[in-house]
Design an enzyme around this catalytic site. Structure first.
Site, PDB file in Angstrom:
ATOM      1  N   ASN A 103      40.661  30.504  45.697  1.00 35.88           N
ATOM      2  CA  ASN A 103      39.383  29.609  45.806  1.00 35.88           C
ATOM      3  C   ASN A 103      39.015  29.672  47.378  1.00 35.88           C
ATOM      4  O   ASN A 103      39.695  29.506  48.122  1.00 35.88           O
ATOM      5  CB  ASN A 103      39.526  28.208  45.343  1.00 35.88           C
ATOM      6  CG  ASN A 103      39.901  28.203  43.994  1.00 35.88           C
ATOM      7  OD1 ASN A 103      39.816  29.129  43.073  1.00 35.88           O
ATOM      8  ND2 ASN A 103      40.509  27.096  43.238  1.00 35.88           N
ATOM      9  N   ASP A 105      36.965  27.372  48.359  1.00 37.30           N
ATOM     10  CA  ASP A 105      36.053  25.843  48.463  1.00 37.30           C
ATOM     11  C   ASP A 105      36.792  24.926  49.377  1.00 37.30           C
ATOM     12  O   ASP A 105      36.108  24.041  49.828  1.00 37.30           O
ATOM     13  CB  ASP A 105      35.718  25.310  47.084  1.00 37.30           C
ATOM     14  CG  ASP A 105      37.262  25.211  46.265  1.00 37.30           C
ATOM     15  OD1 ASP A 105      38.304  25.140  47.006  1.00 37.30           O
ATOM     16  OD2 ASP A 105      37.279  25.166  45.068  1.00 37.30           O
ATOM     17  N   HIS A 120      40.971  35.019  49.375  1.00 33.86           N
ATOM     18  CA  HIS A 120      39.458  35.260  49.078  1.00 33.86           C
ATOM     19  C   HIS A 120      38.560  34.735  50.191  1.00 33.86           C
ATOM     20  O   HIS A 120      37.436  34.776  50.226  1.00 33.86           O
ATOM     21  CB  HIS A 120      38.929  35.012  47.795  1.00 33.86           C
ATOM     22  CG  HIS A 120      39.503  36.055  46.500  1.00 33.86           C
ATOM     23  ND1 HIS A 120      39.420  35.641  45.221  1.00 33.86           N
ATOM     24  CD2 HIS A 120      40.502  37.162  46.779  1.00 33.86           C
ATOM     25  CE1 HIS A 120      40.300  36.655  44.613  1.00 33.86           C
ATOM     26  NE2 HIS A 120      40.698  37.620  45.642  1.00 33.86           N
ATOM     27  N   CYS A 148      23.748  37.678  64.009  1.00 35.07           N
ATOM     28  CA  CYS A 148      24.815  37.691  64.966  1.00 35.07           C
ATOM     29  C   CYS A 148      24.226  37.530  66.266  1.00 35.07           C
ATOM     30  O   CYS A 148      23.469  38.460  66.817  1.00 35.07           O
ATOM     31  CB  CYS A 148      25.919  38.835  64.822  1.00 35.07           C
ATOM     32  SG  CYS A 148      27.083  38.704  66.218  1.00 35.07           S
ATOM     33  N   GLY A 188      44.865  27.806  36.513  1.00 40.56           N
ATOM     34  CA  GLY A 188      43.468  27.957  36.356  1.00 40.56           C
ATOM     35  C   GLY A 188      42.792  29.242  36.876  1.00 40.56           C
ATOM     36  O   GLY A 188      41.762  29.340  37.498  1.00 40.56           O
TER      37      GLY A 188
HETATM   38  C1  BJW Z   1      40.962  25.722  33.911  1.00 36.87           C
HETATM   39  C2  BJW Z   1      40.292  24.609  33.906  1.00 36.87           C
HETATM   40  C3  BJW Z   1      40.960  23.452  34.188  1.00 36.87           C
HETATM   41  C4  BJW Z   1      38.856  26.120  33.518  1.00 36.87           C
HETATM   42  N1  BJW Z   1      42.480  23.321  34.238  1.00 36.87           N
HETATM   43  N2  BJW Z   1      42.348  25.883  33.957  1.00 36.87           N
HETATM   44  C5  BJW Z   1      41.323  48.181  37.873  1.00 36.87           C
HETATM   45  C6  BJW Z   1      42.354  47.518  38.181  1.00 36.87           C
HETATM   46  C7  BJW Z   1      42.959  47.029  39.458  1.00 36.87           C
HETATM   47  C8  BJW Z   1      41.903  46.696  40.159  1.00 36.87           C
HETATM   48  C9  BJW Z   1      40.867  47.174  40.093  1.00 36.87           C
HETATM   49  C10 BJW Z   1      40.036  47.705  38.922  1.00 36.87           C
HETATM   50  N3  BJW Z   1      38.873  47.945  39.135  1.00 36.87           N
HETATM   51  C11 BJW Z   1      38.511  47.141  40.284  1.00 36.87           C
HETATM   52  C12 BJW Z   1      39.704  46.926  40.779  1.00 36.87           C
HETATM   53  C13 BJW Z   1      39.671  46.263  42.329  1.00 36.87           C
HETATM   54  C14 BJW Z   1      38.983  44.685  41.948  1.00 36.87           C
HETATM   55  C15 BJW Z   1      39.178  44.066  40.755  1.00 36.87           C
HETATM   56  O1  BJW Z   1      40.146  43.299  40.666  1.00 36.87           O
HETATM   57  N4  BJW Z   1      38.352  44.175  39.763  1.00 36.87           N
HETATM   58  C16 BJW Z   1      38.757  43.578  38.346  1.00 36.87           C
HETATM   59  C17 BJW Z   1      37.290  42.704  37.985  1.00 36.87           C
HETATM   60  C18 BJW Z   1      39.024  44.671  37.344  1.00 36.87           C
HETATM   61  N5  BJW Z   1      39.516  43.951  43.069  1.00 36.87           N
HETATM   62  C19 BJW Z   1      38.798  44.057  44.242  1.00 36.87           C
HETATM   63  O2  BJW Z   1      37.902  44.790  44.575  1.00 36.87           O
HETATM   64  C20 BJW Z   1      39.473  43.551  45.466  1.00 36.87           C
HETATM   65  N6  BJW Z   1      39.762  44.205  46.556  1.00 36.87           N
HETATM   66  C21 BJW Z   1      40.595  45.187  46.305  1.00 36.87           C
HETATM   67  O3  BJW Z   1      41.030  45.558  45.541  1.00 36.87           O
HETATM   68  O4  BJW Z   1      40.472  45.959  47.699  1.00 36.87           O
HETATM   69  C22 BJW Z   1      41.352  47.088  47.824  1.00 36.87           C
HETATM   70  C23 BJW Z   1      41.151  47.513  49.063  1.00 36.87           C
HETATM   71  C24 BJW Z   1      42.412  47.654  49.862  1.00 36.87           C
HETATM   72  C25 BJW Z   1      42.227  48.287  51.054  1.00 36.87           C
HETATM   73  C26 BJW Z   1      41.003  48.292  51.769  1.00 36.87           C
HETATM   74  C27 BJW Z   1      39.725  48.236  50.856  1.00 36.87           C
HETATM   75  C28 BJW Z   1      39.905  47.695  49.527  1.00 36.87           C
HETATM   76  C29 BJW Z   1      38.662  42.242  45.921  1.00 36.87           C
HETATM   77  C30 BJW Z   1      38.580  40.929  45.026  1.00 36.87           C
HETATM   78  C31 BJW Z   1      37.542  39.994  45.503  1.00 36.87           C
HETATM   79  C32 BJW Z   1      37.060  38.814  44.328  1.00 36.87           C
HETATM   80  N7  BJW Z   1      36.335  38.080  45.098  1.00 36.87           N
HETATM   81  C33 BJW Z   1      35.771  36.907  44.377  1.00 36.87           C
HETATM   82  C34 BJW Z   1      34.526  36.455  45.087  1.00 36.87           C
HETATM   83  C35 BJW Z   1      34.833  35.648  46.087  1.00 36.87           C
HETATM   84  C36 BJW Z   1      33.926  34.820  46.975  1.00 36.87           C
HETATM   85  C37 BJW Z   1      33.118  33.835  46.373  1.00 36.87           C
HETATM   86  O5  BJW Z   1      33.610  33.055  45.665  1.00 36.87           O
HETATM   87  O6  BJW Z   1      31.696  34.335  46.073  1.00 36.87           O
HETATM   88  O7  BJW Z   1      36.624  35.886  44.096  1.00 36.87           O
HETATM   89  S1  BJW Z   1      35.522  37.486  42.551  1.00 36.87           S
HETATM   90  C38 BJW Z   1      35.824  36.133  41.709  1.00 36.87           C
HETATM   91  O8  BJW Z   1      37.053  36.138  41.065  1.00 36.87           O
HETATM   92  C39 BJW Z   1      36.338  35.050  43.034  1.00 36.87           C
HETATM   93  C40 BJW Z   1      37.605  34.645  42.441  1.00 36.87           C
HETATM   94  O9  BJW Z   1      38.738  34.050  43.565  1.00 36.87           O
HETATM   95  C41 BJW Z   1      38.107  35.556  41.368  1.00 36.87           C
HETATM   96  C42 BJW Z   1      39.101  35.185  40.633  1.00 36.87           C
HETATM   97  O10 BJW Z   1      38.500  34.195  39.439  1.00 36.87           O
HETATM   98  P1  BJW Z   1      39.245  32.926  38.967  1.00 36.87           P
HETATM   99  O11 BJW Z   1      39.743  32.202  40.084  1.00 36.87           O
HETATM  100  O12 BJW Z   1      40.325  33.571  38.031  1.00 36.87           O
HETATM  101  O13 BJW Z   1      38.143  32.286  38.005  1.00 36.87           O
HETATM  102  P2  BJW Z   1      37.696  32.450  36.462  1.00 36.87           P
HETATM  103  O14 BJW Z   1      36.498  31.980  36.648  1.00 36.87           O
HETATM  104  O15 BJW Z   1      37.558  34.116  36.148  1.00 36.87           O
HETATM  105  O16 BJW Z   1      38.730  31.881  35.622  1.00 36.87           O
HETATM  106  C43 BJW Z   1      38.881  30.374  35.570  1.00 36.87           C
HETATM  107  C44 BJW Z   1      40.042  29.975  34.864  1.00 36.87           C
HETATM  108  O17 BJW Z   1      40.251  28.767  34.864  1.00 36.87           O
HETATM  109  C45 BJW Z   1      39.777  30.467  33.333  1.00 36.87           C
HETATM  110  O18 BJW Z   1      40.892  30.997  32.694  1.00 36.87           O
HETATM  111  C46 BJW Z   1      39.703  29.056  32.674  1.00 36.87           C
HETATM  112  O19 BJW Z   1      40.309  29.342  31.389  1.00 36.87           O
HETATM  113  C47 BJW Z   1      40.484  28.338  33.545  1.00 36.87           C
HETATM  114  N8  BJW Z   1      40.204  26.853  33.618  1.00 36.87           N
HETATM  115  N9  BJW Z   1      38.941  24.807  33.726  1.00 36.87           N
HETATM  116  C48 BJW Z   1      42.930  24.689  33.977  1.00 36.87           C
HETATM  117  N10 BJW Z   1      40.431  22.315  34.006  1.00 36.87           N
HETATM  118 ZN    ZN Z   2      28.254  40.762  65.734  1.00 36.94          ZN
END
Ligand code: BJW
Ligand code: ZN
Length: 245
Positions: A103, A105, A120, A148, A188
């Site tokens: 998160n 936030d 993140h 900047c 979550g």
């Molecule tokens: C509850 C609840 C309650 C609800 N109680 N539960 C194939 C295989 C492996 C990797 C890849 C692939 N293809 C592409 C990739 C890479 C990619 C990736 O993983 N893609 C997938 C979609 C497949 N990853 C990346 O690109 C990452 N970087 C990377 O790999 O770099 C490599 C590198 C190395 C060296 C140099 C250069 C590059 C970067 C990932 C960045 C993700 N960023 C975000 C945005 C952040 C900024 C913003 O907020 O705007 O992060 S995306 C978004 O998803 C955000 C979140 O942190 C992240 C995860 O989401 P999260 O937290 O799981 O939320 P939700 O909404 O999905 O789920 C909520 C859950 O809560 C649900 O399950 C509900 O049931 C539950 N819930 N209420 C308990 N009350």
């Molecule tokens: Zn700069």
């Protein structure tokens, strides 16, 4: 659910090092939309996956900046919920504890958690798009995004977009904790975004017990030794009560 909470409490008692990985679900009960919830209002027609990318920012920096500004405004109106508070309490009652969050936030810190590993980034910080530059905008720069003050490159939120690497220090701390922990709890998170999505498996490969707290089943659920289906804002305070009893 009571039985699973008892099992998790027992696992916590036995664990010398516990890692908790949180996702957007932990903040849902504070009123923060989870990442994959339907967007509302102005943003209803956009998928977050299409906005949280360097390509989207390059294509339309103003729109991406405004999306983040909208989210920052929303965050300014919310508070940590009982789940965040319980995790902050947990840190004080078990031996070694590492909290890794996806998160952006800052609600864990607001609730009192210390040394939070922000995988993140943080939406409330703004950085120069040239990551090697430490510049900030000139005061009063109302452009969207502002420029900047050192190199006139566009500023951006200090978060990790798809295709970008995790902050080096955060990743190093996370990997060391995963290699050493005896209990790993995912809370979550939909566990679809890597590298966070692979962390349960990494911990399990080193012998850790895996537990999950989520409203719905995820790809982690079937492999988790302990899976608690319920809202973190209720389950975590119940866990603290159990541990204290
Ligand atoms: C509850 C609840 C309650 C609800 N109680 N539960 C194939 C295989 C492996 C990797 C890849 C692939 N293809 C592409 C990739 C890479 C990619 C990736 O993983 N893609 C997938 C979609 C497949 N990853 C990346 O690109 C990452 N970087 C990377 O790999 O770099 C490599 C590198 C190395 C060296 C140099 C250069 C590059 C970067 C990932 C960045 C993700 N960023 C975000 C945005 C952040 C900024 C913003 O907020 O705007 O992060 S995306 C978004 O998803 C955000 C979140 O942190 C992240 C995860 O989401 P999260 O937290 O799981 O939320 P939700 O909404 O999905 O789920 C909520 C859950 O809560 C649900 O399950 C509900 O049931 C539950 N819930 N209420 C308990 N009350
Ligand atoms: Zn700069």
């Amino acid at each position: 659910m009571k039985d699973e909470i008892a099992l998790l409490a027992e696992a916590l008692h036995k664990s010398n090092h516990t890692v908790v990985l949180t996702g957007a679900g932990v903040s849902a009960e504070s009123g923060v939309p989870t990442f994959r919830d339907t967007q509302t209002g102005l943003w209803a027609n956009y998928r977050p996956e299409d906005l949280a990318t360097p390509e989207a920012f390059a294509r339309d920096p103003k729109m991406v900046w405004q999306w983040y500004a909208w989210r920052r405004q929303l965050l300014a109106t919310v508070q940590p919920n009982p789940g965040h508070i319980a995790l902050a309490q947990l840190q004080d009652i078990i031996p070694e504890f590492t909290l890794i969050t996806q998160n952006v936030d800052g609600l864990h810190q607001q609730a009192g958690s210390r040394d939070v590993v922000e995988l993140h980034g943080n939406i409330n910080r703004t950085v120069c798009s040239d990551k090697s530059c430490s510049g900030q905008p000139e005061p009063g720069d109302k452009r969207e995004p502002p420029w900047c003050g050192i190199c006139a490159t566009l500023m951006r939120p200090d978060v990790v977009w798809f295709g970008e690497a995790m902050p080096e220090l955060a990743m190093r701390i996370a990997l060391a904790a995963l290699a050493n922990c005896e209990l790993f709890i995912a809370i979550g998170t939909s566990a679809v975004v890597y590298p966070a999505a692979g962390m349960a498996q990494q911990a399990a490969a080193k012998g850790a017990i895996v537990a999950e707290i989520n409203l719905q089943a995820t790809s982690l659920t079937s492999a988790a030794e302990i899976a608690i289906g319920g809202p973190s804002g209720k389950v975590l305070p119940a866990l603290i009560t159990f541990l204290a009893s």
